[in-house]
Design an enzyme around this catalytic site. Structure first.
Site, PDB file in Angstrom:
ATOM      1  N   SER A  44       0.819  -1.216   0.000  1.00  0.00           N
ATOM      2  CA  SER A  44       0.000   0.000   0.000  1.00  0.00           C
ATOM      3  C   SER A  44       0.851   1.264   0.000  1.00  0.00           C
ATOM      4  O   SER A  44       0.364   2.345  -0.312  1.00  0.00           O
ATOM      5  CB  SER A  44      -0.933   0.010   1.211  1.00  0.00           C
ATOM      6  N   HIS A  45       2.142   1.143   0.352  1.00  0.00           N
ATOM      7  CA  HIS A  45       3.054   2.285   0.345  1.00  0.00           C
ATOM      8  C   HIS A  45       4.250   2.034  -0.582  1.00  0.00           C
ATOM      9  O   HIS A  45       5.297   2.649  -0.436  1.00  0.00           O
ATOM     10  CB  HIS A  45       3.539   2.595   1.749  1.00  0.00           C
ATOM     11  N   SER A 119       3.670   8.951   2.220  1.00  0.00           N
ATOM     12  CA  SER A 119       4.508   7.796   2.533  1.00  0.00           C
ATOM     13  C   SER A 119       4.370   7.308   3.964  1.00  0.00           C
ATOM     14  O   SER A 119       3.885   8.008   4.848  1.00  0.00           O
ATOM     15  CB  SER A 119       5.969   8.151   2.268  1.00  0.00           C
ATOM     16  N   ASP A 185      -4.581   0.637   1.751  1.00  0.00           N
ATOM     17  CA  ASP A 185      -5.040  -0.751   1.773  1.00  0.00           C
ATOM     18  C   ASP A 185      -6.460  -0.870   1.236  1.00  0.00           C
ATOM     19  O   ASP A 185      -6.795  -1.834   0.556  1.00  0.00           O
ATOM     20  CB  ASP A 185      -4.960  -1.299   3.200  1.00  0.00           C
ATOM     21  N   PRO A 304       6.580  -5.359  16.987  1.00  0.00           N
ATOM     22  CA  PRO A 304       6.250  -4.587  15.793  1.00  0.00           C
ATOM     23  C   PRO A 304       7.492  -4.402  14.923  1.00  0.00           C
ATOM     24  O   PRO A 304       8.603  -4.248  15.448  1.00  0.00           O
ATOM     25  CB  PRO A 304       5.786  -3.246  16.367  1.00  0.00           C
ATOM     26  N   ARG A 307       7.881  -8.381  11.048  1.00  0.00           N
ATOM     27  CA  ARG A 307       7.484  -8.892   9.730  1.00  0.00           C
ATOM     28  C   ARG A 307       8.120  -8.075   8.604  1.00  0.00           C
ATOM     29  O   ARG A 307       8.454  -8.613   7.555  1.00  0.00           O
ATOM     30  CB  ARG A 307       5.964  -8.891   9.607  1.00  0.00           C
TER      31      ARG A 307
END
Length: 335
Positions: A44-45, A119, A185, A304, A307
């Site tokens: 999405s970015h 961004s 998204d 966080p 991933r």
């Protein structure tokens, strides 16, 4: 799906931006950011955002040649006037002085004004953690998000990002929108013709909707966590809007005037130097922070950004994949 190396992805983004009129400095800064998004598994970015960059230029809502002006505002404050250009170039211009002031004072802030922003913030946060600094960043966007209990858009997606440097390891970084999901998204769901999960948005009457078109065109997105996300979104509006003399999300959307360009507003980055706070006891207290991380990971929980780092390692080895339809849309901008 089309597979690209990271070098190819960067070259594609840069060539499109140059072909459409951006100068080299803007093209490289933006291409680096969207490639980082693709590299880290955040489609999405990623390269998808190049479409919006070109649309913003064609609509006259971003400067392709702006040169950021760095202003030494106060002992602990740096201001950068982006001049209507993208935030990436303004951040690069202000980073050296922000770092210098943080090392001198222990804490310093960078206020970016009059920038076009699309961004993720972790790309900027990681540049500060790489210098051994703790960092916090936030910004408004366009008014797309309804407050808790409401149905009309007031807030932007209003992301908040935080970074903590770790010796010999990837930094601890989180970067999330105060909306239930990033708008990008939902846009990707619309491109794919897929329903969105319930809880992401509502229709014009405030009723839950799983239709991406309804939420994007006539309804509103929702905050995460109900009133808690709503309160954080309001905080971002204030400290990255009026506090730094820039636009709120509602004012940014009014400036857009229906062109569907990237948001136009400000950004606030605050940096902290642990060594100025802690002096000779720095290593002792940073070790205590590591105990916190071990307490999280030791029970099988995920930190966080973990991933993203895993996706990054794969991308360095295997490259990235983007939908063929997106690849074709990008190449059409080179025609």
């Amino acid at each position: 799906m089309i597979r690209l190396t990271l070098i190819e992805a960067h070259a594609l983004a840069e060539s499109i931006l140059l072909h459409n009129g951006f100068n080299l400095a803007h093209a490289r800064a933006v291409a680096t950011t969207v490639t980082a998004g693709e590299r880290d598994g955040c489609a999405s970015h990623g390269l998808y955002r190049v479409l919006g960059c070109v649309n913003s230029l064609r609509a006259g809502k971003v400067s392709a040649t702006a040169e950021p002006e760095v202003i030494n505002q106060a002992p602990s404050i740096v201001r950068v006037d982006a001049g209507g250009g993208f935030s990436q170039l303004a951040f690069q211009a202000g980073l050296p002085l922000l770092t210098e002031k943080t090392r001198a004072n222990g804490i310093a802030a960078l206020a970016i004004n009059r920038c076009v922003h699309f961004s993720a913030l972790w790309v900027e946060i990681e540049q500060l953690t790489a210098a051994g600094l703790v960092a916090l960043a936030c910004n408004p966007s366009h008014a797309w998000v309804a407050p808790a209990g409401g149905r009309l858009p007031v807030f932007g997606t209003n992301p908040i990002a935080f970074g903590w440097p770790r010796q010999g390891q990837d930094p601890f970084v989180f970067d999330f929108a105060t909306s239930a999901i990033a708008r990008g998204d939902i846009e990707l769901h619309r491109r794919a013709g897929k329903a969105i999960p319930e809880g992401w948005g509502v229709d014009a009457q405030g009723q839950p909707s799983t239709d991406a078109n309804v939420v994007l065109d006539s309804g509103a997105m929702l905050t995460f966590g109900g009133h808690k996300g709503s309160a954080l979104a309001a905080m971002v509006e204030l400290i990255a809007g009026p506090l730094i003399g820039d636009l709120t999300s509602a004012e940014s959307l009014a400036y857009d005037a229906g062109s569907k360009s990237s948001p136009y507003h400000g950004e606030l980055i605050i940096a902290f130097d642990p060594r100025r706070f802690l002096g000779d006891s720095t290593e002792v207290h940073l070790a205590r922070a590591e105990a916190l991380f071990q307490g999280i990971e030791g029970q099988g929980a995920r930190l966080p950004s973990q991933r993203r780092y895993e996706a990054r390692a794969r991308s360095f080895a295997e490259g990235v994949q983007i939908p063929e339809a997106l690849f074709n849309d990008l190449n059409a901008l080179l025609a």
